[in-house]
Design an enzyme around this catalytic site. Structure first.
Site, PDB file in Angstrom:
ATOM      1  N   HIS A 153       8.968  -5.635 -35.276  1.00 27.13           N
ATOM      2  CA  HIS A 153       7.744  -6.352 -34.512  1.00 27.13           C
ATOM      3  C   HIS A 153       8.012  -6.117 -32.893  1.00 27.13           C
ATOM      4  O   HIS A 153       7.649  -7.175 -32.289  1.00 27.13           O
ATOM      5  CB  HIS A 153       7.626  -7.906 -35.086  1.00 27.13           C
ATOM      6  CG  HIS A 153       7.801  -7.980 -36.453  1.00 27.13           C
ATOM      7  ND1 HIS A 153       6.818  -8.052 -37.310  1.00 27.13           N
ATOM      8  CD2 HIS A 153       8.975  -8.308 -37.335  1.00 27.13           C
ATOM      9  CE1 HIS A 153       7.228  -8.302 -38.626  1.00 27.13           C
ATOM     10  NE2 HIS A 153       8.336  -8.323 -38.235  1.00 27.13           N
ATOM     11  N   SER A 278       3.217  11.459  -9.776  1.00 28.08           N
ATOM     12  CA  SER A 278       1.569  11.114  -9.623  1.00 28.08           C
ATOM     13  C   SER A 278       1.248  11.429  -8.234  1.00 28.08           C
ATOM     14  O   SER A 278       2.026  11.788  -7.259  1.00 28.08           O
ATOM     15  CB  SER A 278       1.725   9.664  -9.519  1.00 28.08           C
ATOM     16  OG  SER A 278       0.287   9.037  -8.853  1.00 28.08           O
ATOM     17  N   LYS A 284       6.437   7.745  -8.847  1.00 32.12           N
ATOM     18  CA  LYS A 284       6.212   7.691 -10.166  1.00 32.12           C
ATOM     19  C   LYS A 284       6.931   9.020 -10.967  1.00 32.12           C
ATOM     20  O   LYS A 284       7.288   9.951 -10.413  1.00 32.12           O
ATOM     21  CB  LYS A 284       4.581   8.032 -10.527  1.00 32.12           C
ATOM     22  CG  LYS A 284       3.790   6.807 -10.091  1.00 32.12           C
ATOM     23  CD  LYS A 284       4.293   5.383 -11.213  1.00 32.12           C
ATOM     24  CE  LYS A 284       3.669   5.689 -12.616  1.00 32.12           C
ATOM     25  NZ  LYS A 284       2.249   5.600 -12.939  1.00 32.12           N
ATOM     26  N   GLU A 291       3.330  11.567 -23.890  1.00 29.76           N
ATOM     27  CA  GLU A 291       1.951  11.127 -23.927  1.00 29.76           C
ATOM     28  C   GLU A 291       1.044  12.013 -24.508  1.00 29.76           C
ATOM     29  O   GLU A 291      -0.055  11.806 -25.658  1.00 29.76           O
ATOM     30  CB  GLU A 291       1.438  10.822 -22.651  1.00 29.76           C
ATOM     31  CG  GLU A 291       2.263   9.315 -22.177  1.00 29.76           C
ATOM     32  CD  GLU A 291       1.909   9.109 -20.736  1.00 29.76           C
ATOM     33  OE1 GLU A 291       1.123   8.431 -20.588  1.00 29.76           O
ATOM     34  OE2 GLU A 291       2.435  10.029 -19.750  1.00 29.76           O
TER      35      GLU A 291
END
Ligand code: ARG
Length: 463
Positions: A153, A278, A284, A291
């Protein structure tokens, strides 16, 4: 090719709409391979002479060279790879080329070519899955001494060896990838549709067993029904299904890495080669490789749905809708192959950095109270029924939480306050290491178990 019956030409729009050569030219090797076997059989039954078979062979040699050199002129007015190649063959060798299609139809031809293509593709995917499995096994053997929280969970549940989690990924890639591709590989080369003609069979006395036994096609047995042979795409479903399964697993692994590389977790840092910056935020480091794998999964699963949907309403036998099978399979396999390779790069020694200190700090913070299981286990070993032990341990967790302390801070006094049965010697049993080491059963996370599995995998992968 069918000009006899027609007086008009297809509309330009229709030509562009119906052509498949822009993408099915990928089948060219298999098309030539299938035609060579078919020609050999035509010669055996006397439709082609020795000489004509020789011409066909040398014609295909020329075509092979032309295609390999990028000099072959693909024409959309010739619709697909099959007619482009046959037309060029006839241009090169004349009448013998025109005899090649005797008794054959593009319906059994395309099914044959596509099966062979899927067979070698599935094989390539299987090899790529195996390379990723090797990488995961390597990383696991380097991380036998790192404990991480395992989550259920998405809440801290139990401490496990990082190696154990990496080997869980290895199992995913084996079950959802390697063995699924192995199955797809067999599903493609088990059956041969060649000889089924348009749908009813072949009018000439060819022997379909000879394609495998004598003429070198990798497809093992003739499909026992010609109507089924030209209308089915079970092998394509199997391959795209394997891709969808594999991608779903790669996507879940990616999700873990995305979380683990966030500042909140910080368990791993992914290398420059698989991350990007970025354009606006100089600080970043984005886990784009992971992804994109997660993102492409939807696309691949979509191809499986598309293929099922194409098939579901088709009347017997061949229907042109079936031409739509190819892009689904091409793209699903291209994406999956790329993702397997990128995932192996993500897990390479150069790119997968484990932040051991950060993980230790996170564990030492005591958050999640994973040590509690030690207490419940210890009580069971003292003869306390598990349900009572669970209750006592629950009260201890509540106590620790209300005091804002960690399990590591507990004293004998604290234990006694919560329950008489919590004896001072329990304090020596509270470490996460102790908890890991008690998981000694088969498939558990104790070091000896993980090492045993690692050894099995290394032996198996070496074969
Ligand atoms: N390009 C077609 C396909 O991919 C080949 C078969 C065409 N057959 C036909 N009867 N029009 O399915």
């Amino acid at each position: 090719m069918w000009s006899g019956r027609f007086s008009g030409k297809p509309d330009k729009l229709m030509q562009e709409f119906s052509q498949s050569v822009s993408y099915d030219q990928r089948l060219w090797r298999e098309d030539i391979q299938g035609s060579l076997a078919y020609a050999a059989e035509l010669q055996r039954i006397g439709i082609l002479t020795e000489q004509e078979l020789g011409d066909i062979r040398s014609g295909f040699e020329t075509i092979t060279k032309e295609i390999e050199a990028g000099k072959f002129e693909w024409k959309i007015e010739l619709e697909d790879v099959h007619m482009n190649i046959e037309s060029r063959l006839t241009e090169l060798i004349g009448d013998a080329g025109k005899k090649l299609h005797t008794g054959r139809s593009r319906n059994d031809q395309v099914a044959t070519d596509f099966r062979m293509w899927c067979h070698s593709r599935a094989n390539e995917l299987q090899r790529a899955a195996e390379a990723l499995m090797d990488t995961l096994v390597e990383r696991a053997s380097e991380n036998l001494d790192v404990i991480v929280p395992a989550y259920t969970h998405l809440q801290r549940a139990m401490p496990v060896l990082l190696a154990h989690q990496l080997l869980a990924y290895e199992e995913m890639v084996t079950k959802a990838g390697q063995s699924a591709f192995h199955h797809a590989c067999n599903s493609a080369n088990m059956w041969n549709p060649l000889g089924s003609g348009a749908c009813a069979g072949n009018s000439f006395p060819i022997n379909q067993w000879a394609f495998y036994d004598k003429h070198g096609l990798p497809l093992e047995q003739p499909i026992p029904n010609s109507m089924f042979a030209v209308s089915e795409r079970e092998f394509a479903l199997d391959l795209v299904f394997a891709c969808a399964k594999c991608m779903t697993s790669l996507s879940r692994i990616s999700e873990d890495l995305i979380l683990w590389s966030s500042s909140e977790f910080g368990f791993v840092t992914l290398g420059d080669a698989v991350t990007t910056g970025s354009s606006i935020m100089p600080q970043k480091r984005n886990p784009d490789a992971c992804e994109l794998i997660r993102g492409k999964t939807g696309r691949v699963v979509g191809h499986l749905m598309a293929l099922f949907t194409t098939l579901k309403g088709l009347p017997m036998t061949y229907n042109r809708d079936l031409q739509e099978d190819k892009e689904a399979v091409f793209d699903a396999t291209d994406q999956t192959l790329a993702c397997l390779r990128v995932m192996a790069l993500v897990f390479s020694k150069e790119n997968f950095h484990v932040n051991r200190e950060r993980i230790r700090q996170q564990l030492d913070s005591g958050a999640g109270y994973m040590e509690a299981m030690n207490v419940a286990d210890w009580l069971v070993n003292q003869g306390v029924p598990f349900r009572d032990g669970h209750d006592i341990t629950g009260r201890l967790v509540k106590y620790v939480e209300s005091k804002g302390m960690r399990f590591a801070d507990l004293t004998a006094e604290d234990l006694k306050t919560v329950d008489e049965r919590l004896k001072p010697e329990l304090l020596n049993e509270l470490s996460l290491e102790a908890l890991v080491e008690r998981k000694q059963v088969y498939a558990g996370t104790a070091r000896a178990q993980v090492e045993a599995r690692l050894k099995e995998l290394k032996d198996w992968l070496k074969e």
